[in-house]
Design an enzyme around this catalytic site. Structure first.
Site, short mmCIF file in Angstrom:
data_model
loop_
_atom_site.label_atom_id
_atom_site.label_comp_id
_atom_site.label_asym_id
_atom_site.label_seq_id
_atom_site.Cartn_x
_atom_site.Cartn_y
_atom_site.Cartn_z
N GLU A 166 0.82 -1.22 0.00
CA GLU A 166 0.00 0.00 0.00
C GLU A 166 0.85 1.27 0.00
O GLU A 166 0.80 2.06 0.95
CB GLU A 166 -0.95 0.01 1.21
CG GLU A 166 -1.91 -1.16 1.23
CD GLU A 166 -2.94 -1.09 2.35
OE1 GLU A 166 -3.06 -0.03 3.00
OE2 GLU A 166 -3.63 -2.09 2.58
N GLU A 352 -5.13 -8.51 0.82
CA GLU A 352 -5.79 -8.14 2.09
C GLU A 352 -7.26 -7.89 1.83
O GLU A 352 -7.63 -7.17 0.89
CB GLU A 352 -5.22 -6.84 2.68
CG GLU A 352 -3.92 -6.97 3.38
CD GLU A 352 -3.46 -5.66 3.99
OE1 GLU A 352 -4.32 -4.82 4.36
OE2 GLU A 352 -2.24 -5.48 4.10
O1 IFM Z 1 -3.91 -2.93 9.23
C1 IFM Z 1 -3.91 -2.45 7.94
C2 IFM Z 1 -2.73 -2.99 7.16
O2 IFM Z 1 -1.53 -2.71 7.78
C3 IFM Z 1 -2.71 -2.39 5.77
N1 IFM Z 1 -3.98 -2.52 5.13
C4 IFM Z 1 -5.16 -2.16 5.84
C5 IFM Z 1 -5.17 -2.83 7.21
C6 IFM Z 1 -6.45 -2.44 7.98
O3 IFM Z 1 -6.48 -1.06 8.17
#
Ligand code: IFM
Length: 449
Positions: A166, A352
């Site tokens: 990200e 994710e």
């Molecule tokens: O916890 C975070 C992660 O580190 C990166 N993506 C989103 C998740 C939830 O906010």
């Protein structure tokens, strides 16, 4: 009842990141990261919490691998803490840091679990931030050195590797809003320069991985926006399309086409980043896969600009415990189809997806009932399967997260885990959603309503 049935070799996984679970921030020669420093500043995180102990995974990693094994996960996504490897960001290597990740990696491989390793999940060595951090081009060079160091030691093992997690958040939250470490509020020009340096670091990092590993499958993990027009009016549709271009094309075109998108460059005008000859070629590296993290849609109405869209949330839309995160499972099908349609095609992974909801506490029998999380995961998976049925090459899925952990500025109150983490005893306890996920993995899918 119809079934969502996934391919036999689908990589069912869960994800975590170093700073959010490891703790042991001063152990075994680890250097300081920007998150250690940021969390010490009053008001940076809820209740003044930090990742100093996090889930104590650095100590408890062997039992955590048992959790992974008992869920039947085919893959585990974790990140390496740069300050454990190069405590000063560059230069002297801390062998104990490499030893830790080698042990973890080898244990996973011995159990037949594919490691999916992120090199940068936000924990920049503070020593590099002291030299201006990501606004400095040298940080990209330092990332290449770090990557080469890691891959020289671990690159002979078969694994998926990603350079960044990200990067949007690194640039915008780290150096724009200041909500994340290092907490800087810089101009749009600086934020765009950060983006350029991260892209450059990615490109040089991929080169370093390839130079030091034949076994690595290399990708990057991005967090695309999922714009949905608020209404079907041509104005809203156009605003949503421009939001897509300004955010997603802005990252994907350099990575996959070797150029910034013309339209977005024009919107950014003098705020566009400064580049040097050869930069775009360096950024545009062959990738083996692409990771997508998504959680919620952005509903876009006319009335904003491409760079500052008018985002609206329908009044009664269900949300998670994260402020403004609407629950809308069709985003999975949508984003996967759009990536398939718009960009040069790569094998995709959802690296994710998951949710925090209030009320995840063990009952008197110790059971953690989390029906909302279970439904969230199930419905997003079912939506993704519809995209696969239309030809999208989705190879795997990682629930965020393996266990409740340090949710950055929200501290420990937002629980995303398939396992409940007791913040006092550090005991983990599988939640109903984790049991459902394990059963889904055993069955290769689930019944859909
Ligand atoms: O916890 C975070 C992660 O580190 C990166 N993506 C989103 C998740 C939830 O906010």
């Amino acid at each position: 009842m119809p079934w969502s049935r996934f391919p036999e070799d689908f990589l069912w996984g869960a994800a975590s990141s170093a700073y959010q679970i490891e703790g042991a921030t001063r152990a075994d020669g680890r250097g300081e990261s920007i998150w250690d420093v940021f969390c010490r500043k009053p008001g940076s995180t809820e209740e003044g919490t930090s990742g100093e102990n996090a889930c104590r995974h650095y100590e408890l990693w062997e039992s955590d691998v048992e959790l992974i094994r008992s869920l039947g996960l085919k893959s585990y996504r974790f990140s390496i803490a740069w300050p454990r490897i190069l405590p000063h960001g560059i230069g002297a290597v801390n062998a104990k840091g490499l030893d830790f990740y080698e042990r973890l990696l080898d244990r996973l491989l011995a159990l037949g679990i594919t490691p999916n390793i992120t090199l940068y999940h936000w924990d920049l060595p503070q020593a590099l931030e002291d030299r201006d951090g990501w606004p400095a081009r040298d940080t990209a060079l330092a990332f290449a050195e770090y990557t080469a160091t890691v891959l020289k030691r671990l690159g002979d093992r078969p694994a998926l590797w990603s350079t960044f997690n990200e990067p949007w958040c690194v640039a915008h939250a780290g150096y724009g809003s200041g909500a994340h470490a290092p907490g800087r509020r810089e101009s749009a020009k600086v934020v765009n320069q950060v983006i350029h340096h991260i892209l450059l670091a990615h490109g040089w990092g991929v080169q370093a991985i390839r130079a030091n590993s034949k076994a690595a499958k290399v990708g990057i993990v991005i967090v695309p926006v999922v714009p949905i027009p608020y209404t079907q009016s041509p104005e809203d549709v156009r605003a949503a399309e421009e939001h897509w271009q300004a955010e997603n094309d802005w990252w994907m075109h350099p990575l996959l086409l070797g150029r910034y998108p013309e339209a977005v460059l024009a919107w950014k005008g003098a705020d566009a980043p400064d580049t040097l000859p050869g930069d775009m070629e360096a950024i545009h590296q062959r990738l083996d896969w692409l990771g997508l993290n998504f959680y919620f849609p952005n509903r876009v109405a006319a009335g904003g600009t491409p760079l500052k869209p008018n985002l609206v949330r329908p009044k009664d839309a269900p949300t998670t415990a994260m402020p403004e995160w609407e629950v809308h499972p069709p985003i999975a099908e949508r984003i996967l189809l759009e990536f398939h349609r718009r960009y040069p095609r790569l094998p995709l992974y959802v690296t994710e997806n998951g949710a925090a909801f209030p009320g995840d506490e063990p009952d008197a029998q110790g059971r953690v009932r989390d029906p909302l999380r279970l439904a969230y995961i199930r419905d997003h998976l079912a939506s993704a399967k519809r995209a696969m049925d239309q030809g999208v090459d989705l190879r795997g899925w990682y629930v965020w997260s393996l266990m409740d952990n340090f949710e950055w500025r929200f501290g420990y109150q937002k629980r995303f885990g398939l396992h409940y983490t007791d913040t006092t005893t550090y005991q983990r306890r599988v939640k109903d959603s984790g049991l459902w996920y394990a059963e889904t993995i055993r069955n290769g899918g689930f019944e859909t309503a």
